[in-house]
Design a protein around this motif. Sequence first.
Motif, PDB file in Angstrom:
ATOM      1  N   CYS B  55      12.392 -11.332  -2.086  1.00 31.59           N
ATOM      2  CA  CYS B  55      11.927  -9.945  -2.036  1.00 31.59           C
ATOM      3  C   CYS B  55      11.012  -9.752  -0.831  1.00 31.59           C
ATOM      4  N   LEU B  56      11.361  -8.803   0.028  1.00 32.05           N
ATOM      5  CA  LEU B  56      10.497  -8.489   1.165  1.00 32.05           C
ATOM      6  C   LEU B  56       9.628  -7.291   0.788  1.00 32.05           C
ATOM      7  N   MET B  57       8.342  -7.407   1.052  1.00 30.11           N
ATOM      8  CA  MET B  57       7.430  -6.282   0.830  1.00 30.11           C
ATOM      9  C   MET B  57       7.121  -5.674   2.189  1.00 30.11           C
ATOM     10  N   VAL B  58       7.508  -4.420   2.367  1.00 30.78           N
ATOM     11  CA  VAL B  58       7.279  -3.783   3.658  1.00 30.78           C
ATOM     12  C   VAL B  58       6.336  -2.592   3.489  1.00 30.78           C
ATOM     13  N   VAL B  88      14.231  -5.414  -1.199  1.00 34.07           N
ATOM     14  CA  VAL B  88      13.184  -4.903  -0.293  1.00 34.07           C
ATOM     15  C   VAL B  88      12.377  -3.861  -1.060  1.00 34.07           C
ATOM     16  N   VAL B  89      11.090  -4.088  -1.115  1.00 32.58           N
ATOM     17  CA  VAL B  89      10.205  -3.177  -1.855  1.00 32.58           C
ATOM     18  C   VAL B  89       9.197  -2.593  -0.873  1.00 32.58           C
ATOM     19  N   GLY B  90       9.037  -1.298  -0.932  1.00 38.36           N
ATOM     20  CA  GLY B  90       8.073  -0.642  -0.060  1.00 38.36           C
ATOM     21  C   GLY B  90       6.702  -0.581  -0.702  1.00 38.36           C
ATOM     22  N   MET B  91       5.701  -0.548   0.147  1.00 42.06           N
ATOM     23  CA  MET B  91       4.327  -0.408  -0.345  1.00 42.06           C
ATOM     24  C   MET B  91       3.816   0.955   0.106  1.00 42.06           C
ATOM     25  N   ALA B  92       3.186   1.659  -0.831  1.00 41.38           N
ATOM     26  CA  ALA B  92       2.648   2.977  -0.503  1.00 41.38           C
ATOM     27  C   ALA B  92       1.129   2.959  -0.671  1.00 41.38           C
ATOM     28  N   GLU B  93       0.458   3.403   0.374  1.00 43.02           N
ATOM     29  CA  GLU B  93      -1.008   3.497   0.315  1.00 43.02           C
ATOM     30  C   GLU B  93      -1.393   4.609  -0.665  1.00 43.02           C
ATOM     31  N   PRO B  94      -2.621   4.581  -1.189  1.00 38.73           N
ATOM     32  CA  PRO B  94      -3.021   5.626  -2.138  1.00 38.73           C
ATOM     33  C   PRO B  94      -2.899   7.028  -1.565  1.00 38.73           C
ATOM     34  N   ALA B  95      -3.053   7.176  -0.255  1.00 37.16           N
ATOM     35  CA  ALA B  95      -2.995   8.517   0.350  1.00 37.16           C
ATOM     36  C   ALA B  95      -1.569   9.048   0.457  1.00 37.16           C
ATOM     37  N   LEU B 110      16.025   0.781  -0.231  1.00 40.21           N
ATOM     38  CA  LEU B 110      14.986  -0.080  -0.812  1.00 40.21           C
ATOM     39  C   LEU B 110      15.161  -0.178  -2.336  1.00 40.21           C
ATOM     40  N   SER B 111      14.691  -1.231  -2.914  1.00 42.19           N
ATOM     41  CA  SER B 111      14.778  -1.389  -4.367  1.00 42.19           C
ATOM     42  C   SER B 111      13.799  -0.450  -5.046  1.00 42.19           C
ATOM     43  N   ASP B 112      12.621  -0.324  -4.475  1.00 45.38           N
ATOM     44  CA  ASP B 112      11.596   0.522  -5.099  1.00 45.38           C
ATOM     45  C   ASP B 112      10.430   0.650  -4.132  1.00 45.38           C
ATOM     46  N   VAL B 113       9.514   1.502  -4.506  1.00 41.75           N
ATOM     47  CA  VAL B 113       8.240   1.597  -3.780  1.00 41.75           C
ATOM     48  C   VAL B 113       7.130   1.415  -4.810  1.00 41.75           C
TER      49      VAL B 113
END
Lengths: 409, 475
Positions: B55-58, B88-95, B110-113
Motif C-alpha cells: 500500500c502506497l500512502m500519497v 494506493v491511499v491518499g492522505m488528506a490534511e484537516p484543511a 486510488l483505493s481511498d483517502v
Amino acid sequence: MPNPITRRDILRRTGAAALALARPAVSRAASAPTAPVAVTRCRTYSPAELVPALQETFDRIGGLGRMVKGKTVAIKLNFNGGPTVRLGHHTLGDSHWPHPNLVCAAMQLMTNAGARRIRLLECAGRDPNEPFEEHFLAANWNPADFARCGPRVEFENTNFMGRPKKFVRFPVPGGGLLYPAYDLNHSYADCDVFVTIAKYKDHPTTGVTLVMKNLFGMTPTLVYGERAREHEKQGSVPGSRMEMMHYGQGEPAYGAPGELDPASPRDDGYRLPRIIADLCAARPVHLSIVDGIKTMAGAQTPDPWCTLVNPGVLMAGTNVVTTAAVAVAAMNYDPRATRGAVPFAECDNKLLLAEQIGVGTCDLSRIEVIGPSVRQVMFDFRDLREKRRAELKRLFPKRHKYGAFRNEA
Amino acid sequence: MPVSANWVPMRWPAGPLDAGRPEEKAPLSARAKEALEAWRNPAALEFLRGSPINCLMVNWAAGGPRDSAQQQALAPLIRSARSAGLEVVGMAEPAADLSAARAAAQAAGLSDVLPCLDREKIDWRSPSPVLLVRDNVWPGIQRRARDQAVAAATGGPWIDSNDWFLQLARARSRSANCWLLAAPPAGAIVRTEAYLRALADIHQAGGNWVISLDDSLRAGLARRDAAALETFRAIGAARTFFQKHAHWNSLSPVGVVGVISDFAGDNEFLSTEILNLLARRNIPFRIILKEHASAAPLDTFKALIFMDEQPAPPALRTRLLAFASGGGLLMTGQKWDRAGSEPSSYEYPRFEIRRAGKGRIAIAAGDSPDPYEVAGDCRILLSRVHDIVRYFNISAMTTVYTLSGGRALLQIVNYSQRVPGDLVTVWFRELYRSARLWTPGSEKSEPLVMSPENGGVEVRLPGISTYCAVELDRG
C-alpha cells in the motif's frame, strides 16, 4: 565480657592519630594499631556452608558476643551502582553487592549473640520519600527476609537526614587529610557497633574497593552531591558525588565544612583515597566483613570488561585497615604499594594514608592472620588485570585515562 | 475499496505537496529533490517487488491550490502501482475537503483517502477501520544536541515512544486500527536500526507504522544502491515478522495500576502524560475509560489513579471508595470529597494521605499535579511489593507486557544505539513454566533460561539489538 570498643578507646585512638600525624611516616606506620584478621574458606552462599563458615570467622576474632550483646549495630552495606544494574545475568549478590545470604547470616549471628537492634544503612536513591526497603525490592531482594533476622531491624537511606532532620558532624581525628569533618546521617552516630560489609573488587579510581572504600558511600549526596548548595537552595536533591568528591568542584551544603586546602590537587586519585582514610578515622569501624565468596574483577560496578570470579573466601577483622590489607594481599596486590604501582597506578594508597593517620597498619608482618594463610586463599586479581589490560590495549591501542584504563598500570 | 487494516502501508512522497509548503524558507536539499523526482517515476516501484509493502500512502489533498497539481503529477505513478497490484491511499490534511478529495481519488484510481488526524482530535466513535494519526514521535532517545541525551525520570535517557498512545487508542477503540505517521527527523543520519526501532515501537503496542524513509535512503533506493536496498530488505523482514504475529495484538495489557480518565478536554494533558510517564518508568498499567469505570472490574488492581478535574460521578465515586476501603490505593485530584475517609499520620509532600477502610486515598495537595511526580509517587505509595515484573539492565528500553489466559507476552524495544552489551534479566511474579524468545527475522522461537527467584521466576535474555518478544506460558 565488656565491649572492647568504648568511647575511651575512640578518644585514645583520636589522640594517637593526632600524635601519629606529628611523627615521620615510618614511625607512624610502626605505631598504627593492629588487630587480627580471620580468614575462612567458603565456596558458596548456601546457608549450610555459609553460616558455619561465618560463625567460625567471627569466633576466630573473639566472637560476636563481646561486641554486640545488648547493643545497636549499624551495618553499612555496599550497594554501589543502581539496584537494577547487573553484571550480565548475575544477581547483584554474586557480583558486586554483598550477598543477601551473607548479610542475613551476619545479622542472624549478631542477633544470636544478643544484638538489641540492627540498622541497615546505605546512601541509596534520590527520593527522600522512598523507603530504603524499596531499594531492596528493586534489586529483587525481599526486605522481609532481612527484617526477620533480628528482634528489631531498621532500614535507613543515609542520603538524607532522617528523623532528627539534621546531619551529625564527624570530625576527623588529627584534623583530616582533605576535609576537617564530614556531615553524615545520624545512624552512623546512633550506634554502639559499626560494621562495614563489602565485596573485594577492583576500582577504577582507588585501585581496589573493599571494606574501607565502602565508607565513601556514607557521604550523603544531599551534602556532597553535584552543585549541592544550589540544590539546597532549591530544596532539591543532587545526584552523583563525582563533581565535588572526585574532582573538587563546589562546596558541601547544609553547613558542612569545606575542604582544608582548596588549592590541593583536583585529581580524584589524590582526593578519594584521602576522603576514605578520613572517613575511616572519623567513623571508627568495629567490625569489617569481606565477602570474597563470589565477586567480580575489573571494576566496582558492572562494566563489559568485568569478570565474575569465585575466590571462595570470607574475612573479618576488628580493624578496618588490617582487614583491608589482608584482603588486598589475597587479591595478589601489595597493600603497601605506593602510587604508580599496581593496583594504585594513578592514585594514592588509601591503606597507607589511613595507616599514617593512625587508623590501622597495612604492614602484613604486623597483622596476625587466623585461619588459612593469605597464600592459601589468594585469588589472582593481578593476573586478571594484566590480561584485561592486554586485551584493552589490543582493542584500543591509543590508551586513555578513563574508565577501564584507570589504574590499569 | 475501503482501506483494510491488514495492508502494509508506506509513505510515497513524490509530488509538489511533498516538496514542502511555499512559505517554508528552507529549500529542499539536493538529496531530497533527487528522491522526490526519482520516486515520481513509476520505475521506482521496482524495488518494492518481494517486499511485504502493498500500500502506497500519497499526499493527496492539503486544502490548497496545489492539490490538483499534486494529483496530476501522481497519476502515472498511481496507474503503475495499481497495475502492479499495489493499493494506493491518499492522505488528506484537516484543511482539505474530504468529500472532494475522495471524489478525485476515485477518479484517479486510488483505493481511498484517509484524513490525517491529530491525536487530540480523533473521533474514537468513527466507523472507519483505520485511523491515520500524524502527530507522533520518531521513536528514540531524545537528544538536545549531538551525543547529548536528555535525562528521564529515573536518571536513564529520556525515550520518545508512541507506546502509551497506542495503548490508549486500543482502550478507546478496540475495533480501530491506528496507522501512525512518524518520519525520521529531517537531516538526521538514520541507521537501519533506527527504522527497525520505529517499526517495533509502534507494532509492539498494536499500531501500524506507515513506513517513512529519509531522503537519503529514498534517493539510494531509487539508484538501487546496495546499502539502501539492504536497509530496505531489513525493514521489510521486520515488518513481515510483525505481520506474522499480528495475533499478539489481541492480548490484553497486564498491570496492577489503573488509570481512570476521559482523556479529553481539560483532563487530556495530565491523564495522557501520566500514561506516558508510567510507561517511561516501565510500570505496567491498564486504562479504564471513565465512562466504563463504574462498571469495570477493579479487583485485580492495587492502585487506581483518577486525577480528572471534575469530581467523580456518584456511581464512580462509590466504586472508588469501595476499592480503597477494600485495601487499594486511590490517587485522586484535590477536589476529591474527603467524606468516607479519615486523616492518617503518614506525611507525604505532594499528597494528603487518608485512611479508607483497609486502604488509602492519596489526595493531591495542589490543584495542578505534575504528571512526572504522580507517576513517581504512584510507585512509591504503592510500593514495589506489588510489582508483577522487574527488569534489570534496561535503562534505554521500553516494555509492553500483555496477557491472554495462561499465556503472556513481553515485548522489549532497545533504543540505545550502542552494540547490545547488557544482558537483560526479567523477573516475573507469575510462575511461568516456559519462556521462548522471538526476534525479528527468526522463523521459530528459542527457549530461554529460567530460574526460580524471590517467589517468581527470572528469565534471562540475550543482548537485545532493537527488539525481542518473550512468549510465556503458565502451563
